[in-house]
Scaffold this active site. Sequence first.
Site, PDB file in Angstrom:
ATOM      1  N   LYS A  52       0.845  -1.206   0.000  1.00  0.00           N
ATOM      2  CA  LYS A  52       0.000   0.000   0.000  1.00  0.00           C
ATOM      3  C   LYS A  52       0.878   1.252   0.000  1.00  0.00           C
ATOM      4  CE  LYS A  52      -3.848  -2.457   2.025  1.00  0.00           C
ATOM      5  NZ  LYS A  52      -4.580  -2.875   3.211  1.00  0.00           N
ATOM      6  N   GLN A  96      -4.820  -1.405   9.342  1.00  0.00           N
ATOM      7  CA  GLN A  96      -4.653  -2.736   8.759  1.00  0.00           C
ATOM      8  C   GLN A  96      -5.279  -3.792   9.674  1.00  0.00           C
ATOM      9  OE1 GLN A  96      -3.321  -3.444   5.639  1.00  0.00           O
ATOM     10  NE2 GLN A  96      -4.070  -5.497   6.076  1.00  0.00           N
ATOM     11  N   ASP A 119     -11.290   2.721   3.517  1.00  0.00           N
ATOM     12  CA  ASP A 119     -11.548   1.280   3.383  1.00  0.00           C
ATOM     13  C   ASP A 119     -13.033   0.997   3.151  1.00  0.00           C
ATOM     14  OD1 ASP A 119      -9.442  -0.505   3.303  1.00  0.00           O
ATOM     15  OD2 ASP A 119      -9.096  -0.460   5.467  1.00  0.00           O
TER      16      ASP A 119
END
Length: 279
Positions: A52, A96, A119
């Site tokens: 990422k 995460q 997200d």
Amino acid sequence: MSQIIDGKKISQEIKDELKEKVAKLKEQGTEIALAVIQVGEDPASSVYVRNKKRACEYIGIESVAYEIPETTTQDELLAIIDDCNKNPKINGILVQLPLPDHIDEDTVIKAIAPEKDVDGFHPQSVGAMTIGEPGFLPCTPAGIIQLLKRSGVEIEGKECVIIGRSNIVGKPMALLLLRENGTVTICHSRTKNLKEVAKRADILVAALGRPKFIDESYVKEGAVVIDVGIHRDANNKLCGDVDFDRVAPHTSAITPVPGGVGPMTIAMLMNNCVESAEK
Ligand code: NAD
């Protein structure tokens, strides 16, 4: 012959489009930053986080890394999120997953400001997606819609069957295919006659998290098959939920693992960061 849907190539196209957009935004004085928060050192999470950050660098987004120890308390993590929520320089916040057992994922997801929820997991983002209002879309299912559209697969009016009903893949996938006017069925671990239902699909999305579970007996001749699963087989090679070698000859198009859905997830995360900055 079956078309192999090239997620690497399509994700690269998207990243290049975003890179151009970001350069224009920078010319107008808008900088973009993504906070990337990793608790602990789970090796798989570290790989995802590294990828990422690399994507951010390629596109021109600053990644602000918070690599904090496994022993971090929930309150300490919530305090970092609160700082990021308030920081006007941060456009997106990524925590995460999975988190260590002593931290409640739902509480953490709900702590992220919806306007920075790149997200797309916050209940407000999920609600907006459900009723078709603007908001961030979860990256994996949004990436699959892009894969289908950019490969010329028509969704409207098609029988779409999704195997898996998780909050991050199966359920949002169903909503996004419905938004594209597909006729959608969701299957899960309690579905009876899974093969019969799967065989109805013009577009079959396998997101059940079981290595090579889907063989040709689940697939209608000429169907499009999207494989979301990521596993390592007995030889430590990456594989999906679909037994690619057995299924591919029966499809009109199929995604491989690796190089199918995986790269799209990161591309769509980058897309959400850019959208956040544009807003
Ligand atoms: P999950 O374990 O949360 O959900 C799996 C779902 O599959 C459940 O709803 C369950 O009911 C269903 N299921 C399990 N066994 C079944 C069976 N035998 N028959 C029918 N349904 C069954 O998994 P998830 O988080 O949705 O992830 C699914 C897979 O996708 C995993 O392999 C995961 O690693 C992968 N994944 C990939 C990406 C990516 O970027 N490519 C992103 C997220 C998840």
